[in-house]
Structures are given as C-alpha cells and as structure tokens.
Write a protein that holds these residues in place. Structure first.
Motif, PDB file in Angstrom:
ATOM      1  N   GLY A 139       0.836  -1.198   0.000  1.00 54.47           N
ATOM      2  CA  GLY A 139       0.000   0.000   0.000  1.00 54.47           C
ATOM      3  C   GLY A 139       0.867   1.242   0.000  1.00 54.47           C
ATOM      4  N   SER A 140       1.747   1.328   0.976  1.00 55.14           N
ATOM      5  CA  SER A 140       2.679   2.450   1.035  1.00 55.14           C
ATOM      6  C   SER A 140       3.886   2.053   1.876  1.00 55.14           C
ATOM      7  N   ILE A 141       4.963   2.791   1.680  1.00 52.10           N
ATOM      8  CA  ILE A 141       6.208   2.529   2.392  1.00 52.10           C
ATOM      9  C   ILE A 141       6.593   3.765   3.171  1.00 52.10           C
ATOM     10  N   ASN A 142       6.860   3.598   4.433  1.00 53.74           N
ATOM     11  CA  ASN A 142       7.322   4.712   5.255  1.00 53.74           C
ATOM     12  C   ASN A 142       8.845   4.709   5.216  1.00 53.74           C
ATOM     13  N   ALA A 143       9.490   4.546   6.321  1.00 57.32           N
ATOM     14  CA  ALA A 143      10.951   4.566   6.344  1.00 57.32           C
ATOM     15  C   ALA A 143      11.538   3.282   5.770  1.00 57.32           C
ATOM     16  N   MET A 144      12.694   3.416   5.146  1.00 64.50           N
ATOM     17  CA  MET A 144      13.483   2.271   4.718  1.00 64.50           C
ATOM     18  C   MET A 144      14.903   2.484   5.209  1.00 64.50           C
ATOM     19  N   GLY A 145      15.600   1.392   5.412  1.00 69.65           N
ATOM     20  CA  GLY A 145      16.942   1.531   5.947  1.00 69.65           C
ATOM     21  C   GLY A 145      17.823   0.350   5.643  1.00 69.65           C
ATOM     22  N   TRP A 146      19.093   0.540   5.962  1.00 64.23           N
ATOM     23  CA  TRP A 146      20.090  -0.522   5.838  1.00 64.23           C
ATOM     24  C   TRP A 146      20.708  -0.759   7.212  1.00 64.23           C
ATOM     25  N   TYR A 147      20.835  -2.016   7.569  1.00 67.23           N
ATOM     26  CA  TYR A 147      21.487  -2.445   8.784  1.00 67.23           C
ATOM     27  C   TYR A 147      22.607  -3.400   8.384  1.00 67.23           C
ATOM     28  N   ARG A 148      23.530  -3.626   9.301  1.00 67.05           N
ATOM     29  CA  ARG A 148      24.585  -4.593   9.036  1.00 67.05           C
ATOM     30  C   ARG A 148      24.920  -5.367  10.296  1.00 67.05           C
ATOM     31  N   GLN A 149      25.427  -6.573  10.078  1.00 71.84           N
ATOM     32  CA  GLN A 149      25.831  -7.421  11.186  1.00 71.84           C
ATOM     33  C   GLN A 149      27.130  -8.103  10.834  1.00 71.84           C
ATOM     34  N   ALA A 150      28.158  -7.795  11.597  1.00 72.91           N
ATOM     35  CA  ALA A 150      29.465  -8.430  11.436  1.00 72.91           C
ATOM     36  C   ALA A 150      29.528  -9.649  12.342  1.00 72.91           C
ATOM     37  N   PRO A 151      30.400 -10.606  12.038  1.00 69.96           N
ATOM     38  CA  PRO A 151      30.508 -11.812  12.869  1.00 69.96           C
ATOM     39  C   PRO A 151      30.763 -11.465  14.335  1.00 69.96           C
ATOM     40  N   GLY A 152      29.981 -12.051  15.213  1.00 67.43           N
ATOM     41  CA  GLY A 152      30.161 -11.841  16.637  1.00 67.43           C
ATOM     42  C   GLY A 152      29.645 -10.523  17.166  1.00 67.43           C
ATOM     43  N   LYS A 153      28.990  -9.747  16.303  1.00 70.38           N
ATOM     44  CA  LYS A 153      28.494  -8.441  16.722  1.00 70.38           C
ATOM     45  C   LYS A 153      26.990  -8.358  16.521  1.00 70.38           C
ATOM     46  N   GLN A 154      26.370  -7.386  17.187  1.00 69.04           N
ATOM     47  CA  GLN A 154      24.943  -7.172  17.038  1.00 69.04           C
ATOM     48  C   GLN A 154      24.643  -6.424  15.744  1.00 69.04           C
ATOM     49  N   ARG A 155      23.430  -6.613  15.259  1.00 67.15           N
ATOM     50  CA  ARG A 155      23.004  -5.877  14.076  1.00 67.15           C
ATOM     51  C   ARG A 155      22.911  -4.395  14.433  1.00 67.15           C
ATOM     52  N   GLU A 156      23.397  -3.548  13.524  1.00 74.38           N
ATOM     53  CA  GLU A 156      23.403  -2.112  13.796  1.00 74.38           C
ATOM     54  C   GLU A 156      22.846  -1.336  12.604  1.00 74.38           C
ATOM     55  N   LEU A 157      22.264  -0.193  12.903  1.00 74.88           N
ATOM     56  CA  LEU A 157      21.760   0.676  11.855  1.00 74.88           C
ATOM     57  C   LEU A 157      22.932   1.322  11.112  1.00 74.88           C
ATOM     58  N   VAL A 158      22.857   1.283   9.782  1.00 78.71           N
ATOM     59  CA  VAL A 158      23.852   1.952   8.951  1.00 78.71           C
ATOM     60  C   VAL A 158      23.300   3.294   8.462  1.00 78.71           C
ATOM     61  N   ALA A 159      22.111   3.244   7.865  1.00 82.37           N
ATOM     62  CA  ALA A 159      21.503   4.455   7.317  1.00 82.37           C
ATOM     63  C   ALA A 159      20.007   4.235   7.184  1.00 82.37           C
ATOM     64  N   ARG A 160      19.275   5.334   7.267  1.00 81.80           N
ATOM     65  CA  ARG A 160      17.819   5.259   7.221  1.00 81.80           C
ATOM     66  C   ARG A 160      17.300   6.466   6.464  1.00 81.80           C
ATOM     67  N   ILE A 161      16.207   6.261   5.696  1.00 85.01           N
ATOM     68  CA  ILE A 161      15.603   7.358   4.948  1.00 85.01           C
ATOM     69  C   ILE A 161      14.099   7.272   5.106  1.00 85.01           C
ATOM     70  N   SER A 186      -5.103  -3.890   4.965  1.00 84.88           N
ATOM     71  CA  SER A 186      -3.724  -3.412   5.012  1.00 84.88           C
ATOM     72  C   SER A 186      -3.302  -3.131   6.452  1.00 84.88           C
ATOM     73  N   ARG A 187      -2.055  -3.493   6.734  1.00 81.93           N
ATOM     74  CA  ARG A 187      -1.482  -3.294   8.050  1.00 81.93           C
ATOM     75  C   ARG A 187      -0.031  -2.869   7.906  1.00 81.93           C
ATOM     76  N   TRP A 188       0.427  -2.053   8.850  1.00 82.80           N
ATOM     77  CA  TRP A 188       1.832  -1.674   8.858  1.00 82.80           C
ATOM     78  C   TRP A 188       2.647  -2.795   9.487  1.00 82.80           C
ATOM     79  N   GLY A 189       3.803  -3.049   8.908  1.00 79.38           N
ATOM     80  CA  GLY A 189       4.685  -4.088   9.440  1.00 79.38           C
ATOM     81  C   GLY A 189       6.132  -3.778   9.130  1.00 79.38           C
ATOM     82  N   ASP A 190       7.006  -4.428   9.870  1.00 77.80           N
ATOM     83  CA  ASP A 190       8.457  -4.280   9.712  1.00 77.80           C
ATOM     84  C   ASP A 190       8.953  -5.463   8.901  1.00 77.80           C
ATOM     85  N   TYR A 191       9.557  -5.182   7.752  1.00 82.82           N
ATOM     86  CA  TYR A 191       9.996  -6.253   6.859  1.00 82.82           C
ATOM     87  C   TYR A 191      11.510  -6.196   6.652  1.00 82.82           C
TER      88      TYR A 191
END
Length: 121
Positions: free
Chosen positions: A29-51, A105-110
């Motif tokens: 239906g529509s898209i709000n924010a989109m972003g990129w995250y990354r996860q290195a071995p042995g580390k937690q997933r972290e936000l890289v950039a968001r729009i 329609s429902r909002w969800g995190d994908y």
C-alpha cells in the motif's frame, strides 16, 4: 506478502565502492521509512543508514561522509552507495522497510535476506 530483495554485495578492496539495492514487492500500500542495517561476525546488528518517506536521512557515525542512502518511490527501491570502504565495513547488510501491505492493510516491519559485503585490506 511483502518481499525485500537485496543485490549488489560482493568483495572489494579497501578504498573501493559498492552500491547496494533493495527492491520491495508484493501487495504494498505504502512505504514509510526504509533503511540498511549490518551485522558483522560476533556483533549485534546495527543501523547503517535510514531514509524516511520525506527523504530525511540519518547515518551511523562510522559511515557519515562515506555512505549515501537514497530511494526511488516509483520503484519501491532503496539504495546504499558505499564509498571509501574500509575492512571494518565487512558485514552482512540487511534492508529494512516499514510497509503497509496486505488485505486488510497493516503496517509491518519487513527484512531482506541479507547480502554479504567484504572489504579486503
């Protein structure tokens, strides 16, 4: 349902560039924010950039001035241009979108399935 499919990862030497793409498809239906995250071995997933849908952006301090996030709303696609890559940027990069989809329609995190970025020294 909604699918996020990433592409553009790979192996690059330090100082090089890569461009990641993430296309959203499905009963959207529509898209709000989109972003990129990354996860290195042995580390937690972290936000890289968001729009946001209004193209406001924010970046992790570690990538400011080197990475640029952008989106094409007509194509439901978000991009991450990565320049001056460093070995510490090596990680699996995941696309994320806050999307309204389905009937009703429902909002969800994908999330996408992830794409490997490896930067050699």
């Amino acid at each position: 349902q909604v699918q996020l499919v990433e592409s553009g990862g790979g192996l690059v030497q330090a100082g090089g560039s890569l461009r990641l793409s993430c296309a959203a498809s499905g009963n959207i239906g529509s898209i709000n924010a989109m972003g990129w995250y990354r996860q290195a071995p042995g580390k937690q997933r972290e936000l890289v950039a968001r729009i946001t849908s209004g193209v406001s952006t924010n970046y992790a301090d570690s990538v400011k001035g080197r990475f640029t996030i952008s989106r094409d709303n007509g194509k439901n696609t978000v991009y991450l241009q990565m320049d001056s890559l460093k070995p510490e940027d090596t990680a699996v990069y995941y696309c994320n979108g806050f999307i309204r989809a389905g009937v009703p329609s429902r909002w969800g995190d994908y999330w996408g399935q992830g794409t490997q970025v490896t930067v050699s020294s």
